[in-house]
Design a protein around this motif. Structure first.
Motif, PDB file in Angstrom:
ATOM      1  N   MET A 140      11.167 -17.886  19.399  1.00  0.00           N
ATOM      2  CA  MET A 140      10.838 -19.161  20.042  1.00  0.00           C
ATOM      3  C   MET A 140      10.416 -18.945  21.497  1.00  0.00           C
ATOM      4  N   ARG A 141      11.042 -17.997  22.177  1.00  0.00           N
ATOM      5  CA  ARG A 141      10.633 -17.704  23.559  1.00  0.00           C
ATOM      6  C   ARG A 141       9.221 -17.125  23.586  1.00  0.00           C
ATOM      7  N   GLN A 142       8.932 -16.274  22.608  1.00  0.00           N
ATOM      8  CA  GLN A 142       7.587 -15.692  22.553  1.00  0.00           C
ATOM      9  C   GLN A 142       6.537 -16.789  22.349  1.00  0.00           C
ATOM     10  N   ARG A 143       6.829 -17.760  21.491  1.00  0.00           N
ATOM     11  CA  ARG A 143       5.889 -18.863  21.279  1.00  0.00           C
ATOM     12  C   ARG A 143       5.752 -19.697  22.558  1.00  0.00           C
ATOM     13  N   THR A 144       6.875 -19.941  23.266  1.00  0.00           N
ATOM     14  CA  THR A 144       6.815 -20.721  24.502  1.00  0.00           C
ATOM     15  C   THR A 144       5.980 -20.009  25.555  1.00  0.00           C
ATOM     16  N   THR A 145       6.179 -18.692  25.656  1.00  0.00           N
ATOM     17  CA  THR A 145       5.404 -17.914  26.635  1.00  0.00           C
ATOM     18  C   THR A 145       3.918 -17.936  26.289  1.00  0.00           C
ATOM     19  N   THR A 146       3.628 -17.817  25.003  1.00  0.00           N
ATOM     20  CA  THR A 146       2.228 -17.851  24.589  1.00  0.00           C
ATOM     21  C   THR A 146       1.588 -19.194  24.913  1.00  0.00           C
ATOM     22  N   GLU A 147       2.320 -20.276  24.661  1.00  0.00           N
ATOM     23  CA  GLU A 147       1.796 -21.608  24.956  1.00  0.00           C
ATOM     24  C   GLU A 147       1.636 -21.803  26.462  1.00  0.00           C
ATOM     25  N   LEU A 148       2.575 -21.239  27.240  1.00  0.00           N
ATOM     26  CA  LEU A 148       2.512 -21.403  28.688  1.00  0.00           C
ATOM     27  C   LEU A 148       1.317 -20.668  29.276  1.00  0.00           C
ATOM     28  N   LEU A 149       0.998 -19.518  28.726  1.00  0.00           N
ATOM     29  CA  LEU A 149      -0.105 -18.707  29.254  1.00  0.00           C
ATOM     30  C   LEU A 149      -1.413 -18.922  28.507  1.00  0.00           C
ATOM     31  N   LYS A 150      -1.441 -19.921  27.670  1.00  0.00           N
ATOM     32  CA  LYS A 150      -2.657 -20.190  26.893  1.00  0.00           C
ATOM     33  C   LYS A 150      -3.731 -20.786  27.797  1.00  0.00           C
ATOM     34  N   LEU A 151      -4.940 -20.248  27.702  1.00  0.00           N
ATOM     35  CA  LEU A 151      -6.080 -20.754  28.476  1.00  0.00           C
ATOM     36  C   LEU A 151      -6.768 -21.845  27.671  1.00  0.00           C
ATOM     37  N   VAL A 408      -8.231 -24.376  36.322  1.00  0.00           N
ATOM     38  CA  VAL A 408      -8.801 -23.223  35.628  1.00  0.00           C
ATOM     39  C   VAL A 408      -8.704 -23.396  34.123  1.00  0.00           C
ATOM     40  N   GLY A 409      -7.632 -24.071  33.670  1.00  0.00           N
ATOM     41  CA  GLY A 409      -7.444 -24.239  32.238  1.00  0.00           C
ATOM     42  C   GLY A 409      -6.040 -23.966  31.774  1.00  0.00           C
ATOM     43  N   TYR A 410      -5.198 -23.466  32.685  1.00  0.00           N
ATOM     44  CA  TYR A 410      -3.798 -23.233  32.333  1.00  0.00           C
ATOM     45  C   TYR A 410      -3.014 -24.527  32.609  1.00  0.00           C
ATOM     46  N   GLY A 411      -3.297 -25.540  31.799  1.00  0.00           N
ATOM     47  CA  GLY A 411      -2.706 -26.846  32.041  1.00  0.00           C
ATOM     48  C   GLY A 411      -1.203 -26.866  31.875  1.00  0.00           C
ATOM     49  N   GLU A 412      -0.680 -26.169  30.856  1.00  0.00           N
ATOM     50  CA  GLU A 412       0.760 -26.157  30.620  1.00  0.00           C
ATOM     51  C   GLU A 412       1.494 -25.470  31.765  1.00  0.00           C
TER      52      GLU A 412
END
Length: 781
Positions: A140-151, A408-412
């Motif tokens: 779940m942390r990996q998914r959160t990190t991916t969503e946070l750094l998603k462009l 830039v696009g990193y809205g989250e």
């Protein structure tokens, strides 16, 4: 609001964790099914976060049940182990023991194996569940990190602006259609007619609370403060401050219920209505924070003293943050009632991030300026100054970086940085307001009931209360801040479980519950000891014949014994074996014998002083070069107030091993000696009679035994006499001696008796030759 519910859930789960663990039974078959399903889900990695969160909750419950299963048999295992220990060690090869003992040992071993079997199974299940929970959290942390750094799409694309505007107007148009359809619905219209009186009443109450509640609260506060004391002013201000927040929010909820009774909204409208209520609450909270921090409350000054320009900027920054969170609540309600594309969501979110960034920059600069200005004062705390500057600089940085990331696009990431920083600032401001209001309230009440003689002690306890209150607020703020910055409730529950599990000290496990139990029992014991000391000092001992020193010795000894017993009972409550402490104490005795022997010597000497009482508080003693009154006898040293108004701290060992003159040990009676010399040729009998008359006439001199005058001898310049008299209070020795000297001078002057002073005769040999030499020298000149 979600954070509030999440934190409330955390507190409830922590508070009832122990009860839940005791009531949960461990089902091995159910655990195996759940563990296999969890391993399969984790391996595939396709389940949603909600499904993973549900699975993790099941594993957490089973893990708690496994832990409870281990604790369930702990007493039984400890009893069997003690019985086996009582039998002594098992015989080695070639040795034998009684058959009855061997049989009993085998039976106990069988019972121990039977008791340990479910414990071992529970331990294996606990470790397995722990590993699965860790894998689930990592996924779940990996998914959160991916969503946070998603462009994602940039909100600066003009093509998406029209889409966002169209989506917003379309959403509002749909709500308008809902309202029109429901308003013309016959069944709902009939229901509205039935509820019209209730709706009208609720609307009236809600509007009054919204528009007039704060005005009435301020007017009532001004009326109550007219003739109120400072302590009651603090209480009234405290109540008024919260009423100005609670009453409008209550009015908002009343209006919400009235609109609900109108029955004009469907799903989309309900989402928007709930979002509007949350937005209103947020605006009221922001306004309350600004008023409480920056404006005076009745007769009390503002909690934060700022210059007018700084106050204006701070108010603008707080209100902007409140507006940002209110609009964000509306945006989230809109997303719940309509399916918005990712670019449209980014466009709707970007203005809020920009406004929030500007507010953070404004507030950050104010915080930094205030921190630097207060750091220049003499009474400033350098640590708090650095913390203030750090918070201000971080706020400014978040206000700049957050909008840039969002553009830039990193809205989250931009949203998380700006909103989390803003919410953290508002949370710290809220806790600071509560801290100051409660501190002022308790401080004023304490001062109003304190006597003048205990002012210093009152201030000391007030400072300790503020420290304890600040520590409590910090402990409360840490988990809330963790939730703000993305920590899940499950993560905090995990921390709590580790604290509950505790650490192992030999065969004993110490957990957070054991520590809290220790603190609670020791605090109760310490409080009861202080209450007993206070009762002895003020009620019991004054009715006895003991002197002040004896009373102080009993009170001090009671304190030592009470604290020692409280510590022993508190340690025993944690499950620690006191025999283990005895072993530790024996090991430490070697170090004490070498490194701490002076401290131990002083401690033992202090106990001897309290028991034998060769000196007591209030005694006049001479120790070495120091003379004064004993003010306090503590464990390590004794404080003596000298006649120069200095406090000398003397180690207790010096008072036991050295020579100490105690002028008031047995009684206050003491002897004074007044030496005096008279010129040769004076009548010694007349001198004796005058001196005796002077001694007998002094009010502090006892008649029995009668004072005496001693002819000490013939001095180089005078005949020496000495008055020796017994005083009823030796503390007046210096004053009595001075009075007698004044009287001696006056009586000797009247009797014509001379008090001589040192005289020397110089004889010059060959005076004629010296005279001629002096004359010759004068003629040559």
């Amino acid at each position: 609001m979600r954070l509030v519910f999440a934190f409330a859930f955390l507190v409830i789960s922590a508070g009832f964790a122990l009860a839940q663990s005791e009531s949960t039974t461990f089902d091995l078959e159910e655990f195996e099914k759940t563990a296999l399903r969890a391993e399969e889900v984790i391996t595939k990695g396709e389940a949603s976060n909600d499904a993973l969160d549900t699975l993790r909750g099941q594993l957490s419950e089973l893990r708690s049940a496994a832990l409870a299963e281990q604790e369930k048999y702990s007493d039984r295992i400890a009893t069997i182990t003690q019985r086996m220990t009582a039998l002594g060690p098992a015989p080695t090869e070639g040795e034998s023991e009684a058959p009855d003992v061997t049989q009993l040992r085998n039976e106990l071993q069988a019972e121990l194996n039977e008791a340990m079997s479910p414990v071992l199974v529970a331990q294996e299940a606990y470790q397995r569940a722990n590993g699965l929970i860790r894998e689930t959290d990592d996924l779940m942390r990996q998914r959160t990190t991916t969503e946070l750094l998603k462009l994602g799409p940039t909100p600066l694309n003009p093509a998406e602006w029209w889409n966002a505007l169209s989506a917003s107007t379309g959403y509002l148009r749909q709500i308008a259609l809902e309202i029109d359809s429901n308003w013309n619905n016959e069944s709902r219209h009939a229901s509205r007619l039935t509820n019209t009186p209730v709706i009208a009443f609720l609307l009236a109450i809600g509007i009054v609370l919204l528009l007039r509640a704060r005005v009435w609260s301020r007017q009532l506060l001004a009326y109550l403060n007219r003739n109120a004391s400072l302590g009651m002013t603090s209480l009234y201000s405290f109540v008024s401050s919260f009423s100005q927040l609670v009453l409008p929010i209550t009015g908002l909820y009343v209006l919400h219920n009235a609109v609900d009774l109108l029955d004009i909204f469907d799903l989309r409208g309900q989402f928007l209505l709930e979002a509007a209520v949350r937005a209103g609450i947020i605006l009221f909270i922001g306004s309350w924070l600004s008023r409480s921090l920056l404006q005076p409350n009745g007769r009390l000054p503002a909690l934060v003293q700022l210059e007018p320009p700084q106050k204006k900027r701070a108010h603008r920054g707080i209100m902007l943050l409140g507006l940002v969170f209110a609009l964000n609540a509306v945006r989230r309600g809109m997303e719940g009632g309509a399916e918005l594309s990712e670019p449209v969501s980014a466009v709707l979110l970007f203005p809020l991030i920009v406004i929030g960034g500007l507010a953070l920059i404004t507030l950050g600069r104010v915080v930094s300026e205030v921190a630097r200005a207060s750091g220049g004062a003499e009474t400033a705390n350098p640590f708090l100054t650095r913390i203030g500057v750090l918070i201000g600089n971080f706020s400014v940085a978040a206000g700049v970086v957050g909008p840039v990331l969002s553009a830039v696009g990193y809205g989250e990431a931009g949203q998380r940085l700006v909103l989390a920083t803003a919410l953290s600032l508002l949370l710290m401001a809220g806790f600071y307001i509560l801290f100051r209001l409660i501190g002022m309230l308790t401080g004023q009440i304490t001062q109003s009931v304190a006597s003048a003689g205990s002012e210093q002690e009152t201030q000391r306890y007030g400072a300790l209360f503020r420290i304890a209150l600040g520590f409590a607020f910090i402990c409360l703020a840490i988990p809330i801040l963790a939730l703000i910055w993305g920590t899940r409730v499950n993560d905090l529950q995990e921390v709590w479980l580790y604290l509950r599990e505790g650490i192992s000290l030999g065969d004993t496990r110490i957990s957070i519950t054991d520590f809290l139990t220790f603190v609670l029992i020791f605090s109760v014991g310490y409080t009861l000891t202080r209450l007993l000391q206070s009762a002895l000092r003020s009620t019991v001992l004054p009715n006895t014949r003991l002197d002040t020193g004896g009373r102080n010795a009993i009170v001090t000894g009671t304190g030592y014994v009470g604290i020692f017993l409280a510590a022993m009972v508190a340690i025993s409550s944690t499950g620690l074996d006191l025999s283990n402490l005895a072993i530790v104490a024996g090991a430490l005795s070697v170090g004490i014998g070498f490194g701490l022997q002076t401290i131990v010597s002083n401690f033992v000497s202090g106990i001897i002083l309290l028991i034998e009482r060769p000196i007591k508080e209030g005694d006049w003693i001479d120790v070495g070069a120091y003379s004064g009154y004993v003010r306090k006898i503590s464990v390590r040293a004794t404080q003596v107030d000298t006649f120069d108004h200095a406090t000398v701290v003397i180690p207790n060992a010096d008072l036991i091993a050295g020579a100490v003159t105690n002028w008031t040990h047995g009684s206050l009676i003491g002897r004074v000696k007044v030496p005096v010399g008279v010129a040769y040729g004076s009548d010694p009998r007349e001198v004796e009679e005058i001196l005796r008359d002077i001694a007998e006439g002094h009010p502090m001199v006892l008649r029995n035994p009668a004072p005496s005058v001693v002819f000490m001898g013939f001095g180089a310049d005078s005949m020496d006499f000495e008055i020796r008299a017994i005083l009823r209070d030796v503390n007046w020795m210096l004053s009595a001696k001075s009075d007698m000297n004044f009287e001696i001078v006056e009586r000797f002057r009247e009797a014509g008796i001379e008090i001589p002073f040192a005289q020397r005769d110089v004889n010059l040999k060959n005076i004629s030759e010296l005279s001629a030499a002096l004359k010759g020298g004068g003629e040559q000149e």
